[in-house]
Design a protein around this motif. Structure first.
Motif, PDB file in Angstrom:
ATOM      1  N   TYR A 102      61.897 -27.438 -56.477  1.00 51.10           N
ATOM      2  CA  TYR A 102      63.080 -26.584 -56.542  1.00 51.10           C
ATOM      3  C   TYR A 102      63.642 -26.444 -55.134  1.00 51.10           C
ATOM      4  O   TYR A 102      63.096 -26.996 -54.163  1.00 51.10           O
ATOM      5  N   PHE A 103      64.766 -25.746 -55.004  1.00 54.77           N
ATOM      6  CA  PHE A 103      65.286 -25.430 -53.680  1.00 54.77           C
ATOM      7  C   PHE A 103      65.773 -23.984 -53.674  1.00 54.77           C
ATOM      8  O   PHE A 103      65.992 -23.369 -54.728  1.00 54.77           O
ATOM      9  N   LEU A 104      65.902 -23.426 -52.479  1.00 60.06           N
ATOM     10  CA  LEU A 104      66.312 -22.037 -52.300  1.00 60.06           C
ATOM     11  C   LEU A 104      67.789 -21.977 -51.937  1.00 60.06           C
ATOM     12  O   LEU A 104      68.253 -22.729 -51.076  1.00 60.06           O
ATOM     13  N   TRP A 105      68.498 -21.073 -52.598  1.00 57.07           N
ATOM     14  CA  TRP A 105      69.932 -20.892 -52.350  1.00 57.07           C
ATOM     15  C   TRP A 105      70.155 -19.453 -51.868  1.00 57.07           C
ATOM     16  O   TRP A 105      69.829 -18.497 -52.560  1.00 57.07           O
ATOM     17  N   ASP A 106      70.703 -19.307 -50.646  1.00 60.54           N
ATOM     18  CA  ASP A 106      70.997 -17.988 -50.093  1.00 60.54           C
ATOM     19  C   ASP A 106      72.196 -17.375 -50.812  1.00 60.54           C
ATOM     20  O   ASP A 106      73.317 -17.891 -50.718  1.00 60.54           O
ATOM     21  N   ILE A 107      71.945 -16.308 -51.524  1.00 63.71           N
ATOM     22  CA  ILE A 107      73.032 -15.593 -52.196  1.00 63.71           C
ATOM     23  C   ILE A 107      73.728 -14.647 -51.220  1.00 63.71           C
ATOM     24  O   ILE A 107      74.953 -14.534 -51.188  1.00 63.71           O
ATOM     25  N   ARG A 108      72.935 -14.007 -50.382  1.00 62.29           N
ATOM     26  CA  ARG A 108      73.484 -13.085 -49.373  1.00 62.29           C
ATOM     27  C   ARG A 108      72.554 -13.082 -48.171  1.00 62.29           C
ATOM     28  O   ARG A 108      71.354 -12.956 -48.300  1.00 62.29           O
ATOM     29  N   ASN A 109      73.146 -13.228 -47.001  1.00 61.30           N
ATOM     30  CA  ASN A 109      72.361 -13.215 -45.773  1.00 61.30           C
ATOM     31  C   ASN A 109      73.207 -12.588 -44.663  1.00 61.30           C
ATOM     32  O   ASN A 109      74.104 -13.226 -44.113  1.00 61.30           O
ATOM     33  N   ASP A 110      72.949 -11.297 -44.384  1.00 57.46           N
ATOM     34  CA  ASP A 110      73.745 -10.580 -43.393  1.00 57.46           C
ATOM     35  C   ASP A 110      73.007 -10.411 -42.069  1.00 57.46           C
ATOM     36  O   ASP A 110      73.381  -9.591 -41.227  1.00 57.46           O
ATOM     37  N   GLY A 111      71.950 -11.197 -41.883  1.00 59.40           N
ATOM     38  CA  GLY A 111      71.216 -11.121 -40.630  1.00 59.40           C
ATOM     39  C   GLY A 111      69.989 -10.237 -40.705  1.00 59.40           C
ATOM     40  O   GLY A 111      68.971 -10.496 -40.053  1.00 59.40           O
ATOM     41  N   THR A 112      70.071  -9.164 -41.471  1.00 57.74           N
ATOM     42  CA  THR A 112      68.926  -8.262 -41.627  1.00 57.74           C
ATOM     43  C   THR A 112      68.342  -8.313 -43.029  1.00 57.74           C
ATOM     44  O   THR A 112      67.159  -8.050 -43.224  1.00 57.74           O
ATOM     45  N   ASP A 115      68.984 -12.372 -49.600  1.00 58.16           N
ATOM     46  CA  ASP A 115      68.679 -12.550 -51.019  1.00 58.16           C
ATOM     47  C   ASP A 115      68.847 -14.026 -51.348  1.00 58.16           C
ATOM     48  O   ASP A 115      69.863 -14.643 -50.987  1.00 58.16           O
ATOM     49  N   CYS A 116      67.872 -14.596 -52.032  1.00 68.58           N
ATOM     50  CA  CYS A 116      67.964 -16.007 -52.382  1.00 68.58           C
ATOM     51  C   CYS A 116      67.445 -16.228 -53.794  1.00 68.58           C
ATOM     52  O   CYS A 116      66.709 -15.408 -54.339  1.00 68.58           O
ATOM     53  N   ALA A 117      67.852 -17.349 -54.373  1.00 71.27           N
ATOM     54  CA  ALA A 117      67.440 -17.714 -55.724  1.00 71.27           C
ATOM     55  C   ALA A 117      66.756 -19.075 -55.685  1.00 71.27           C
ATOM     56  O   ALA A 117      67.137 -19.952 -54.900  1.00 71.27           O
ATOM     57  N   ARG A 118      65.747 -19.228 -56.527  1.00 73.02           N
ATOM     58  CA  ARG A 118      65.093 -20.518 -56.678  1.00 73.02           C
ATOM     59  C   ARG A 118      65.816 -21.292 -57.782  1.00 73.02           C
ATOM     60  O   ARG A 118      65.965 -20.796 -58.897  1.00 73.02           O
ATOM     61  N   ILE A 119      66.235 -22.512 -57.446  1.00 72.85           N
ATOM     62  CA  ILE A 119      67.044 -23.300 -58.367  1.00 72.85           C
ATOM     63  C   ILE A 119      66.380 -24.654 -58.583  1.00 72.85           C
ATOM     64  O   ILE A 119      65.999 -25.337 -57.619  1.00 72.85           O
ATOM     65  N   ASN A 120      66.246 -25.048 -59.836  1.00 77.49           N
ATOM     66  CA  ASN A 120      65.697 -26.365 -60.167  1.00 77.49           C
ATOM     67  C   ASN A 120      66.745 -27.461 -60.009  1.00 77.49           C
ATOM     68  O   ASN A 120      66.443 -28.557 -59.531  1.00 77.49           O
ATOM     69  N   SER A 121      67.978 -27.172 -60.446  1.00 78.21           N
ATOM     70  CA  SER A 121      69.043 -28.171 -60.368  1.00 78.21           C
ATOM     71  C   SER A 121      70.380 -27.496 -60.656  1.00 78.21           C
ATOM     72  O   SER A 121      70.433 -26.402 -61.229  1.00 78.21           O
ATOM     73  N   ILE A 122      71.443 -28.166 -60.238  1.00 80.36           N
ATOM     74  CA  ILE A 122      72.796 -27.724 -60.563  1.00 80.36           C
ATOM     75  C   ILE A 122      73.564 -28.932 -61.087  1.00 80.36           C
ATOM     76  O   ILE A 122      73.575 -29.998 -60.461  1.00 80.36           O
ATOM     77  N   ARG A 123      74.211 -28.768 -62.221  1.00 76.64           N
ATOM     78  CA  ARG A 123      75.050 -29.823 -62.795  1.00 76.64           C
ATOM     79  C   ARG A 123      76.489 -29.322 -62.827  1.00 76.64           C
ATOM     80  O   ARG A 123      76.746 -28.195 -63.256  1.00 76.64           O
ATOM     81  N   GLN A 124      77.396 -30.161 -62.372  1.00 77.31           N
ATOM     82  CA  GLN A 124      78.815 -29.803 -62.409  1.00 77.31           C
ATOM     83  C   GLN A 124      79.575 -30.757 -63.324  1.00 77.31           C
ATOM     84  O   GLN A 124      79.411 -31.977 -63.248  1.00 77.31           O
ATOM     85  N   ASP A 125      80.405 -30.192 -64.202  1.00 77.49           N
ATOM     86  CA  ASP A 125      81.254 -30.955 -65.107  1.00 77.49           C
ATOM     87  C   ASP A 125      82.714 -30.664 -64.777  1.00 77.49           C
ATOM     88  O   ASP A 125      83.106 -29.499 -64.650  1.00 77.49           O
ATOM     89  N   ASN A 169      63.785 -18.981 -62.215  1.00 75.14           N
ATOM     90  CA  ASN A 169      63.485 -17.682 -62.803  1.00 75.14           C
ATOM     91  C   ASN A 169      64.723 -17.208 -63.558  1.00 75.14           C
ATOM     92  O   ASN A 169      65.798 -17.058 -62.974  1.00 75.14           O
ATOM     93  N   LYS A 170      64.602 -16.966 -64.853  1.00 72.43           N
ATOM     94  CA  LYS A 170      65.743 -16.582 -65.680  1.00 72.43           C
ATOM     95  C   LYS A 170      66.412 -15.300 -65.200  1.00 72.43           C
ATOM     96  O   LYS A 170      67.595 -15.072 -65.442  1.00 72.43           O
ATOM     97  N   ARG A 171      65.664 -14.440 -64.511  1.00 69.33           N
ATOM     98  CA  ARG A 171      66.250 -13.188 -64.031  1.00 69.33           C
ATOM     99  C   ARG A 171      67.337 -13.429 -62.981  1.00 69.33           C
ATOM    100  O   ARG A 171      68.182 -12.568 -62.737  1.00 69.33           O
ATOM    101  N   MET A 172      67.328 -14.614 -62.381  1.00 65.72           N
ATOM    102  CA  MET A 172      68.311 -14.940 -61.352  1.00 65.72           C
ATOM    103  C   MET A 172      69.667 -15.327 -61.933  1.00 65.72           C
ATOM    104  O   MET A 172      70.637 -15.508 -61.205  1.00 65.72           O
ATOM    105  N   GLU A 173      69.747 -15.473 -63.272  1.00 60.05           N
ATOM    106  CA  GLU A 173      71.000 -15.906 -63.886  1.00 60.05           C
ATOM    107  C   GLU A 173      72.148 -14.931 -63.644  1.00 60.05           C
ATOM    108  O   GLU A 173      73.311 -15.302 -63.757  1.00 60.05           O
ATOM    109  N   ARG A 174      71.829 -13.710 -63.272  1.00 64.16           N
ATOM    110  CA  ARG A 174      72.898 -12.739 -63.001  1.00 64.16           C
ATOM    111  C   ARG A 174      73.683 -13.115 -61.741  1.00 64.16           C
ATOM    112  O   ARG A 174      74.756 -12.559 -61.487  1.00 64.16           O
ATOM    113  N   TYR A 175      73.159 -14.036 -60.948  1.00 56.97           N
ATOM    114  CA  TYR A 175      73.846 -14.472 -59.739  1.00 56.97           C
ATOM    115  C   TYR A 175      74.690 -15.733 -59.965  1.00 56.97           C
ATOM    116  O   TYR A 175      75.212 -16.307 -58.997  1.00 56.97           O
TER     117      TYR A 175
END
Length: 249
Positions: A102-112, A115-125, A169-175
């Protein structure tokens, strides 16, 4: 870009003003293209910091695969040359996959706070409505087979984009909406340019098959690419003759 679009629309209108002896056929086509390019450097992707970390550092961006359906009236310029212009519907698909788990995607990073999400893959159509313009040179063949060479380009207008994010993690779908915004959309207009070689066969040369190479796209049809993309394609078409005054023998 506006000049390019206006030029394509002007060529598309040619069949409306063509003499009845010139509008010789209507072509119905389908096929696919595969393109590849340089991956964007997304600042939101966090790289693994340890050799013991199973977070992906490298990605398998296999490219963009597109499928299309189209219709193109054909105007004969001579017994060998013809111009084709019409409309085309294209669906383009691309995926961002890590070599590792998987890879980590920074959702928010203000220096202090980060928040990041673990992502298996992203598909774009993506879906495009295009205006292709082509020039075809028919090489004299034997019996019922005639080879040809073709050069073409298209102005493709993006009408739909969707990202399918596969979270670890399915809980990350809110992002999902936040990550959608960070990924962004491809350019609203892309311009594929291609060359092709093919053959016509069957009664009145009604069946065509061609291989497209090279196939270059300005404004790649995926948010995962930097800008342009190279590739190849294949197309089959059915040619419905309207008149037989222009020799195709």
């Amino acid at each position: 870009m506006k000049k390019i679009v206006l030029s394509f629309l002007a060529v598309l209108a040619l069949p409306l003003f063509a003499d009845a002896q010139q509008l010789v056929a209507v072509n119905f086509e389908t096929g696919f293209n595969f393109r590849f390019g340089e991956m964007k450097d997304f600042q939101q992707i966090r790289r693994g910091t340890s050799v013991f970390d199973d977070c992906g550092n490298d990605f398998d961006l296999t490219g963009t695969t597109s499928f299309f359906l189209g219709v193109k009236p054909e105007i004969a310029l001579s017994d060998k040359f013809s111009i084709l212009a019409g409309a085309r519907l294209t669906t383009a698909h691309s995926s961002l996959l890590p070599f590792d788990n998987y890879f980590l995607w920074d959702i928010r990073n203000d220096g202090t706070t980060a928040d990041c999400a673990r992502i298996n893959s992203i598909r774009q159509d993506n879906i495009y409505v295009g205006v292709p313009v082509e020039l075809r040179w028919i090489i004299r063949g034997i019996h019922c087979i005639s080879p040809y060479i073709k050069a073409g380009a298209s102005a493709d207008f993006r009408v739909y984009t969707h990202n399918n994010i596969n979270f670890r993690n399915k809980r990350m779908e809110r992002y999902s909406d936040t990550i959608d915004d960070q990924i962004g959309d491809p350019k609203s207009v892309s311009v594929p340019v291609y060359g092709a070689v093919g053959i016509q066969c069957g009664p009145n040369r009604c069946i065509s098959a061609e291989f497209q190479l090279p196939n270059y796209t300005r404004n790649a049809q995926s948010s995962f690419f930097d800008s342009s993309a190279w590739g190849f394609g294949f197309q089959v078409s059915y040619r419905l003759p309207l008149i037989k005054n222009i020799s195709q023998e």
